[in-house]
Design a protein around this motif. Structure first.
Motif, PDB file in Angstrom:
ATOM      1  N   LYS A 207       0.828  -1.206   0.000  1.00  0.00           N
ATOM      2  CA  LYS A 207       0.000   0.000   0.000  1.00  0.00           C
ATOM      3  C   LYS A 207       0.870   1.268   0.000  1.00  0.00           C
ATOM      4  O   LYS A 207       1.854   1.348   0.745  1.00  0.00           O
ATOM      5  CB  LYS A 207      -0.917   0.013   1.230  1.00  0.00           C
ATOM      6  CG  LYS A 207      -2.025  -1.038   1.153  1.00  0.00           C
ATOM      7  CD  LYS A 207      -2.808  -1.111   2.462  1.00  0.00           C
ATOM      8  CE  LYS A 207      -3.810  -2.257   2.419  1.00  0.00           C
ATOM      9  NZ  LYS A 207      -4.326  -2.598   3.758  1.00  0.00           N
ATOM     10  N   ALA A 208       0.489   2.231  -0.823  1.00  0.00           N
ATOM     11  CA  ALA A 208       1.286   3.448  -1.007  1.00  0.00           C
ATOM     12  C   ALA A 208       1.428   4.255   0.292  1.00  0.00           C
ATOM     13  O   ALA A 208       2.416   4.961   0.485  1.00  0.00           O
ATOM     14  CB  ALA A 208       0.646   4.317  -2.086  1.00  0.00           C
ATOM     15  N   PRO A 221      11.481   1.531   0.744  1.00  0.00           N
ATOM     16  CA  PRO A 221      11.818   2.452  -0.352  1.00  0.00           C
ATOM     17  C   PRO A 221      10.589   2.661  -1.259  1.00  0.00           C
ATOM     18  O   PRO A 221       9.790   1.737  -1.434  1.00  0.00           O
ATOM     19  CB  PRO A 221      12.919   1.706  -1.120  1.00  0.00           C
ATOM     20  CG  PRO A 221      13.386   0.617  -0.213  1.00  0.00           C
ATOM     21  CD  PRO A 221      12.247   0.294   0.700  1.00  0.00           C
ATOM     22  N   THR A 222      10.466   3.844  -1.826  1.00  0.00           N
ATOM     23  CA  THR A 222       9.281   4.172  -2.632  1.00  0.00           C
ATOM     24  C   THR A 222       9.079   3.203  -3.801  1.00  0.00           C
ATOM     25  O   THR A 222       7.959   2.802  -4.089  1.00  0.00           O
ATOM     26  CB  THR A 222       9.409   5.613  -3.168  1.00  0.00           C
ATOM     27  OG1 THR A 222       9.684   6.448  -2.046  1.00  0.00           O
ATOM     28  CG2 THR A 222       8.116   6.077  -3.819  1.00  0.00           C
ATOM     29  N   TRP A 223      10.190   2.800  -4.458  1.00  0.00           N
ATOM     30  CA  TRP A 223      10.047   1.933  -5.633  1.00  0.00           C
ATOM     31  C   TRP A 223       9.371   0.610  -5.306  1.00  0.00           C
ATOM     32  O   TRP A 223       8.694   0.029  -6.138  1.00  0.00           O
ATOM     33  CB  TRP A 223      11.386   1.696  -6.322  1.00  0.00           C
ATOM     34  CG  TRP A 223      12.371   0.871  -5.530  1.00  0.00           C
ATOM     35  CD1 TRP A 223      13.379   1.324  -4.743  1.00  0.00           C
ATOM     36  CD2 TRP A 223      12.429  -0.561  -5.446  1.00  0.00           C
ATOM     37  NE1 TRP A 223      14.063   0.300  -4.161  1.00  0.00           N
ATOM     38  CE2 TRP A 223      13.496  -0.879  -4.582  1.00  0.00           C
ATOM     39  CE3 TRP A 223      11.688  -1.597  -6.007  1.00  0.00           C
ATOM     40  CZ2 TRP A 223      13.846  -2.193  -4.249  1.00  0.00           C
ATOM     41  CZ3 TRP A 223      12.036  -2.919  -5.686  1.00  0.00           C
ATOM     42  CH2 TRP A 223      13.098  -3.203  -4.816  1.00  0.00           C
ATOM     43  N   VAL A 224       9.566   0.162  -4.072  1.00  0.00           N
ATOM     44  CA  VAL A 224       8.948  -1.107  -3.661  1.00  0.00           C
ATOM     45  C   VAL A 224       7.422  -0.994  -3.761  1.00  0.00           C
ATOM     46  O   VAL A 224       6.722  -1.937  -4.095  1.00  0.00           O
ATOM     47  CB  VAL A 224       9.378  -1.471  -2.218  1.00  0.00           C
ATOM     48  CG1 VAL A 224       8.555  -2.619  -1.666  1.00  0.00           C
ATOM     49  CG2 VAL A 224      10.867  -1.823  -2.197  1.00  0.00           C
ATOM     50  N   LYS A 225       6.932   0.244  -3.506  1.00  0.00           N
ATOM     51  CA  LYS A 225       5.483   0.469  -3.533  1.00  0.00           C
ATOM     52  C   LYS A 225       4.992   0.835  -4.926  1.00  0.00           C
ATOM     53  O   LYS A 225       3.917   0.414  -5.339  1.00  0.00           O
ATOM     54  CB  LYS A 225       5.118   1.584  -2.540  1.00  0.00           C
ATOM     55  CG  LYS A 225       5.436   1.223  -1.098  1.00  0.00           C
ATOM     56  CD  LYS A 225       5.069   2.321  -0.122  1.00  0.00           C
ATOM     57  CE  LYS A 225       6.208   3.272   0.125  1.00  0.00           C
ATOM     58  NZ  LYS A 225       5.953   4.218   1.214  1.00  0.00           N
ATOM     59  N   TYR A 229       4.950  -5.241  -8.195  1.00  0.00           N
ATOM     60  CA  TYR A 229       4.198  -6.160  -7.357  1.00  0.00           C
ATOM     61  C   TYR A 229       5.217  -7.129  -6.777  1.00  0.00           C
ATOM     62  O   TYR A 229       6.374  -7.168  -7.216  1.00  0.00           O
ATOM     63  CB  TYR A 229       3.162  -6.925  -8.183  1.00  0.00           C
ATOM     64  CG  TYR A 229       2.116  -6.058  -8.837  1.00  0.00           C
ATOM     65  CD1 TYR A 229       1.351  -5.174  -8.073  1.00  0.00           C
ATOM     66  CD2 TYR A 229       1.885  -6.137 -10.208  1.00  0.00           C
ATOM     67  CE1 TYR A 229       0.384  -4.390  -8.676  1.00  0.00           C
ATOM     68  CE2 TYR A 229       0.918  -5.355 -10.819  1.00  0.00           C
ATOM     69  CZ  TYR A 229       0.171  -4.473 -10.052  1.00  0.00           C
ATOM     70  OH  TYR A 229      -0.777  -3.696 -10.644  1.00  0.00           O
ATOM     71  N   HIS A 230       4.785  -7.907  -5.798  1.00  0.00           N
ATOM     72  CA  HIS A 230       5.707  -8.841  -5.152  1.00  0.00           C
ATOM     73  C   HIS A 230       5.033 -10.196  -4.973  1.00  0.00           C
ATOM     74  O   HIS A 230       3.819 -10.262  -4.803  1.00  0.00           O
ATOM     75  CB  HIS A 230       6.142  -8.296  -3.786  1.00  0.00           C
ATOM     76  CG  HIS A 230       6.705  -6.917  -3.873  1.00  0.00           C
ATOM     77  ND1 HIS A 230       8.036  -6.669  -4.082  1.00  0.00           N
ATOM     78  CD2 HIS A 230       6.092  -5.705  -3.840  1.00  0.00           C
ATOM     79  CE1 HIS A 230       8.225  -5.351  -4.161  1.00  0.00           C
ATOM     80  NE2 HIS A 230       7.066  -4.747  -4.016  1.00  0.00           N
TER      81      HIS A 230
END
Ligand SMILES: [Zn+2]
Length: 322
Positions: A207-208, A221-225, A229-230
């Motif tokens: 979630k952002a 880190p922002t890029w993870v959000k 997807y993961h």
């Protein structure tokens, strides 16, 4: 398995008073033919510093064909393996039967396999049961069990041959020992619960609005959000949910680029399940399988609504139009 406990309070290992958080079990055998579990108390409950013994050694427990004697609290740092394994592993010694001697190194001389088979089976069974009990208490699995010689191979114990100088005489080895522990663990434990319906293989999004992986955890880190997807790769550890910062967490492995759909190595971080949105569930969990009954298909919405009304009045209050 009969478990007796009496601590070796005179032993310098006991008085050193160091604690450990056990994350493994190291299995030894005594290399002292015929000295049984109860006999070791008087032999080792002595102080090296006071000149009462010439050895600085202490283990958590001795096992023989009849019983187990625990001589140290399980979370007390033992002096059993002459390496860093003492900081992590509970040490147990399986007593060896009488009637043979030791030659060079760890060669058993005059060991009668068939005569000792019955002793071996009983001692083996008690050792397995003790390991099962310790696995449950410290949330370990059979994979956390090694013997002294395996400890030496991975560099956490001194160079001893036990128990692999002995087990193979009876057709066993550490793999079969671990399998025996696993069989008993599996027999009497329920399968792990998956937290909140998230399963291994699910595709999720972070979630952002979330800042850290879990309360008190690292910043995400922002890029993870935003970019990826993961894929959920682990939901339990040692058959139990994983709690971090008081929250149930799952492990995110591979990442999937949101734009291209390309998979690559992921963040491999544990993350609070409440921070995740499931994008694609791998499969419905077995206990949440839904069977739907359709009672009509209409091109005219009014007809559908009429049937819905009829169903509801007939007591099917959960009926809905899709
Ligand atoms: Zn040993």
């Amino acid at each position: 398995m009969k478990l007796n406990a009496k601590y070796m309070t005179r032993n310098d290992c006991f008085t050193a008073g160091k604690k450990i958080a056990p994350n493994g079990i190291m299995v030894h055998s005594t290399a002292t033919p015929g000295v049984m579990a109860a006999d070791w108390f008087s032999r080792w409950n002595k102080s090296y510093k006071a000149g009462e013994t010439n050895r600085q050694v202490c283990v958590h427990a001795f096992v023989d064909n009849k019983e187990v004697w625990q001589y140290l609290p399980w979370n007390h740092r033992g002096w059993h393996c002459g390496g860093t394994g003492n900081n992590t592993h509970i040490g147990i010694e399986i007593c060896e039967p009488a009637g043979f001697s030791y030659g060079k190194g760890s060669t058993m001389v005059g060991y009668n396999i068939s005569e000792n088979e019955s002793y071996f089976r009983k001692a083996w069974k008690n050792a397995v049961e003790l390991c099962v009990r310790l696995c449950r208490e410290y949330e370990l699995t059979e994979e956390d069990i090694i013997c002294h010689s395996e400890g030496a191979k991975i560099g956490i114990a001194s160079n001893h041959g036990d128990v692999m100088h002995w087990f193979p005489k009876h057709g066993e080895n550490m793999d079969s020992f671990r399998a025996a522990v696993r069989a008993t663990l599996n027999k009497s434990s329920t399968p792990p619960n998956l937290p909140l319906g998230i399963q291994v293989g699910d595709l999720v999004e972070v979630k952002a609005t979330v800042n850290s992986y879990y309360p008190g955890g690292a910043t995400i880190p922002t890029w993870v959000k935003t970019d990826s997807y993961h894929v959920v790769t682990q939901v339990v550890s040692n058959r139990k949910p994983v709690l971090k910062g008081g929250k149930t967490c799952v492990l995110l492995g591979k990442k999937v680029n949101k734009k291209t759909g390309i998979e690559s190595a992921g963040i491999m971080s544990w993350i609070d399940v409440d921070t995740l949105t499931v994008i694609k569930s791998k499969k419905p969990p077995d206990n949440q399988k839904l069977y739907r009954v359709q009672v009509g298909a209409f091109s005219n919405k009014e007809n559908a609504e009429a049937l819905l009304k009829k169903l509801k009045s007939a007591g099917f209050t959960d009926a809905f139009i899709k």
